[in-house]
Design a protein around this motif. Structure first.
Motif, short mmCIF file in Angstrom:
data_model
loop_
_atom_site.label_atom_id
_atom_site.label_comp_id
_atom_site.label_asym_id
_atom_site.label_seq_id
_atom_site.Cartn_x
_atom_site.Cartn_y
_atom_site.Cartn_z
N PHE A 1 0.74 -1.17 -0.30
CA PHE A 1 0.13 -0.33 0.41
C PHE A 1 0.95 1.72 0.15
CE2 PHE A 1 -2.95 3.48 2.10
CZ PHE A 1 -3.54 3.44 2.04
N LEU A 2 2.22 1.56 0.89
CA LEU A 2 2.87 2.74 0.60
C LEU A 2 3.83 2.46 -0.62
CD1 LEU A 2 4.22 2.14 4.32
CD2 LEU A 2 2.37 3.75 3.86
N ILE A 3 4.02 0.76 -1.08
CA ILE A 3 4.16 2.05 -2.89
C ILE A 3 3.78 1.66 -3.41
CG2 ILE A 3 5.71 0.08 -4.23
CD1 ILE A 3 6.84 -1.81 -1.98
N ILE A 4 2.67 1.76 -3.44
CA ILE A 4 1.45 2.09 -4.54
C ILE A 4 0.92 3.73 -3.95
CG2 ILE A 4 -0.74 1.94 -5.04
CD1 ILE A 4 -1.02 -0.84 -4.18
N ILE A 5 1.65 4.10 -2.70
CA ILE A 5 1.24 6.15 -2.54
C ILE A 5 2.13 6.31 -3.08
CG2 ILE A 5 1.15 7.36 -1.10
CD1 ILE A 5 -0.87 5.42 1.11
N TYR A 6 3.29 5.17 -2.67
CA TYR A 6 4.61 6.56 -3.73
C TYR A 6 4.64 6.71 -4.55
CZ TYR A 6 9.43 7.28 -4.45
OH TYR A 6 10.84 7.67 -4.86
N ILE A 7 3.78 5.64 -5.92
CA ILE A 7 4.28 5.50 -7.04
C ILE A 7 2.70 6.12 -7.46
CG2 ILE A 7 4.34 4.11 -8.97
CD1 ILE A 7 5.73 2.53 -7.41
N PHE A 8 2.08 6.42 -6.56
CA PHE A 8 0.77 7.33 -7.01
C PHE A 8 1.21 9.21 -7.03
CE2 PHE A 8 -1.86 3.90 -7.57
CZ PHE A 8 -3.06 4.28 -9.24
N LYS A 9 2.05 8.80 -5.78
CA LYS A 9 2.55 10.39 -5.66
C LYS A 9 3.50 10.76 -6.75
CE LYS A 9 3.53 12.82 -1.95
NZ LYS A 9 4.26 13.19 -0.18
N ARG A 10 4.53 9.89 -6.70
CA ARG A 10 5.78 10.77 -7.54
C ARG A 10 4.91 10.32 -8.90
NH1 ARG A 10 11.18 10.85 -7.34
NH2 ARG A 10 11.87 10.54 -9.39
N TYR A 11 4.61 9.72 -9.65
CA TYR A 11 3.87 9.87 -10.91
C TYR A 11 2.91 9.83 -11.48
CZ TYR A 11 8.87 6.79 -11.23
OH TYR A 11 9.51 6.10 -10.87
N PHE A 12 1.61 10.01 -10.20
CA PHE A 12 0.55 10.65 -11.51
C PHE A 12 0.54 11.91 -10.43
CE2 PHE A 12 0.64 5.87 -11.58
CZ PHE A 12 0.13 6.35 -13.29
N PHE A 13 1.00 12.14 -9.06
CA PHE A 13 0.05 13.27 -8.16
C PHE A 13 1.04 14.79 -8.64
CE2 PHE A 13 -1.78 10.12 -4.58
CZ PHE A 13 -3.46 10.30 -5.24
N LYS A 14 2.03 14.38 -8.71
CA LYS A 14 2.65 15.61 -8.86
C LYS A 14 2.48 15.50 -10.13
CE LYS A 14 6.88 14.99 -5.60
NZ LYS A 14 7.92 14.52 -5.63
N PRO A 15 2.69 15.02 -11.22
CA PRO A 15 2.17 15.56 -12.54
C PRO A 15 1.10 15.75 -13.45
CG PRO A 15 3.41 13.18 -12.56
CD PRO A 15 3.37 13.69 -11.57
N MET A 16 -0.17 14.89 -12.49
CA MET A 16 -1.44 15.58 -12.13
C MET A 16 -1.18 17.37 -11.84
SD MET A 16 -4.05 14.23 -13.18
CE MET A 16 -4.79 13.17 -13.00
N GLY A 17 -1.25 17.50 -9.84
CA GLY A 17 -1.03 18.28 -9.52
C GLY A 17 0.18 19.79 -10.90
N LYS A 18 1.36 19.60 -11.25
CA LYS A 18 1.26 20.68 -11.82
C LYS A 18 0.88 19.99 -12.95
CE LYS A 18 6.52 18.83 -11.77
NZ LYS A 18 7.44 19.00 -12.36
N PHE A 19 0.27 19.40 -13.17
CA PHE A 19 -1.62 20.04 -14.46
C PHE A 19 -2.30 20.95 -14.17
CE2 PHE A 19 -5.34 18.34 -16.62
CZ PHE A 19 -5.17 18.65 -18.28
N LEU A 20 -3.13 20.55 -13.23
CA LEU A 20 -3.98 20.91 -12.53
C LEU A 20 -3.78 22.72 -11.83
CD1 LEU A 20 -5.90 18.24 -9.94
CD2 LEU A 20 -6.66 19.62 -12.31
N ASP A 21 -2.35 22.43 -11.42
CA ASP A 21 -1.82 24.52 -11.47
C ASP A 21 -1.76 25.07 -13.17
OD1 ASP A 21 -1.75 23.71 -8.65
OD2 ASP A 21 0.84 22.94 -8.40
N LYS A 22 -1.52 24.31 -13.51
CA LYS A 22 -1.46 25.28 -15.18
C LYS A 22 -2.45 25.55 -15.48
CE LYS A 22 3.06 22.96 -16.54
NZ LYS A 22 3.31 22.36 -18.09
N ARG A 23 -3.74 24.14 -15.23
CA ARG A 23 -4.96 24.42 -16.04
C ARG A 23 -5.14 25.64 -15.29
NH1 ARG A 23 -8.20 24.27 -19.61
NH2 ARG A 23 -10.63 23.86 -19.56
#
Length: 162
Positions: free
Chosen positions: A21-43
């Motif tokens: 669960f922690l690995i999945i959270i790390y992977i999501f945070k690293r590869y999905f949340f940060k790019p998604m956050g950047k995308f949402l910030d740009k948007r």
């Protein structure tokens, strides 16, 4: 069925599930949340810019609308002034044409009156000439008749004397 099974069992499976669960959270945070956050910030920035641009465009369109209304009001006033000016000029032109027409009419009347006076004078002169001619003819006839009467009287007197 198993009736005494605990709701949560603490064993190695739980430990590995937590790590996964922690690995999945790390992977999501690293590869999905940060790019998604950047995308949402740009948007979000893009939406803010578009909102500001829309506000500016709205302000510009309201200003342009006010300017257009002022221009239209000014154009209507100018058109009204022009119409009044044209009406005044037409009225002045009508007055000048009427004055000119009356002047021509008066001139024609005076000319006609002068013509009538001239014709009356000419007729009077012709009548005077005619009367003079008749008087002359009458006088000649009277003189001729008198001469004949005198000759006859003279002849009678001569005959009477003789």
């Amino acid at each position: 069925m198993v009736e005494n099974m605990p709701v949560v069992s603490i064993d190695s499976t739980l430990f590995w599930q937590m790590i996964n669960f922690l690995i999945i959270i790390y992977i999501f945070k690293r590869y999905f949340f940060k790019p998604m956050g950047k995308f949402l910030d740009k948007r979000q920035e893009l939406i803010k810019k578009e909102l500001e641009e829309a506000k500016n465009n709205l302000a510009k369109s309201e200003k342009a609308k006010k300017d257009a209304e002022e221009t239209l009001k000014s154009a209507r006033k100018e058109a009204n002034d022009l119409l009044l000016s044209v009406e005044r000029k037409a009225e002045d032109r009508k007055d000048s044409i009427l004055k000119e027409t009356y002047a021509q009419r008066d001139k024609m009347i005076k000319s006609g009156e002068a013509e009538v006076i001239k014709m009356r004078e000419q007729a009077r002169k012709e009548i005077e000439k005619y009367v003079r001619d008749i008087a002359t003819d009458l006088a000649e006839k009277l003189i001729a008749d008198k001469t004949q009467a005198d000759l006859i009287d003279e002849a009678i007197n001569k005959v009477g004397e003789e």
